[in-house]
Write an enzyme that holds these catalytic residues in place. Sequence first.
Site, PDB file in Angstrom:
ATOM      1  N   VAL A   1       0.348   1.556  -3.293  1.00 42.36           N
ATOM      2  CA  VAL A   1       0.258   1.317  -4.790  1.00 42.36           C
ATOM      3  C   VAL A   1       0.116   2.349  -5.532  1.00 42.36           C
ATOM      4  O   VAL A   1       0.700   2.280  -6.692  1.00 42.36           O
ATOM      5  CB  VAL A   1      -1.406   0.682  -4.699  1.00 42.36           C
ATOM      6  CG1 VAL A   1      -2.021   0.425  -6.052  1.00 42.36           C
ATOM      7  CG2 VAL A   1      -1.614  -0.623  -3.872  1.00 42.36           C
ATOM      8  N   CYS A   2      -0.144   3.585  -4.989  1.00 41.64           N
ATOM      9  CA  CYS A   2      -0.056   4.928  -5.706  1.00 41.64           C
ATOM     10  C   CYS A   2       1.440   4.771  -6.543  1.00 41.64           C
ATOM     11  O   CYS A   2       1.186   5.376  -7.519  1.00 41.64           O
ATOM     12  CB  CYS A   2      -0.227   6.172  -5.018  1.00 41.64           C
ATOM     13  SG  CYS A   2      -2.061   5.974  -4.138  1.00 41.64           S
TER      14      CYS A   2
END
Length: 195
Positions: A48-49
């Site tokens: 997700v980062c």
Amino acid sequence: MSIRVGQKAPDFTATAVFDQEFGTIRLSDYLDKRYVVLFFYPLDFTFVCPTEITAFSDRFKEFKELSTEVLGVSVDSEFSHLAWTQIDRKSGGLGELEYPLVSDLKKEISSSYNVLTEDGVALRALFIIDKEGIIQHSTVNNLSFGRNVDEALRTLQAIQYSQENPDEVCPVNWKPGSKTMKPDPVGSKVYFEAI
């Protein structure tokens, strides 16, 4: 230490990666003339980062037009940040970014902002800090879902509008050009009668 909206943002000095180089970042160097969007993310080389980090970079010009700097922070080393920026986006890397990634290897910054998990990584926290160094907004997401850059921009615009127009407040879903209201029983009726 508990940190809240309305309090002075904890200052920090740390190593960061920007333009494929290492440098020293001090939060207080950004203040006085600019707002700061300070966001924390769990770890480099995750899933997700990079979607969040690249989304903030892609929209950096909009933040810059609002006299705002963006700083991303994780508990990774500056070497890890550098390696991740040297991998292209289609391969899960970040590529070139428009703002610095700050290393919080000792976890002091994450601790001072009270966003460190028991496992030693930062939650997905975002702080909007005004030119005076005061935290005007904070959000903290759990690890499994990302933030909304549109909402960060909208919130920043609402903060700036309300600071420039202290006799007005911004109602729900306010965007630039939308109606505001006077924060009193009589003045607010003008707003409510129009909706």
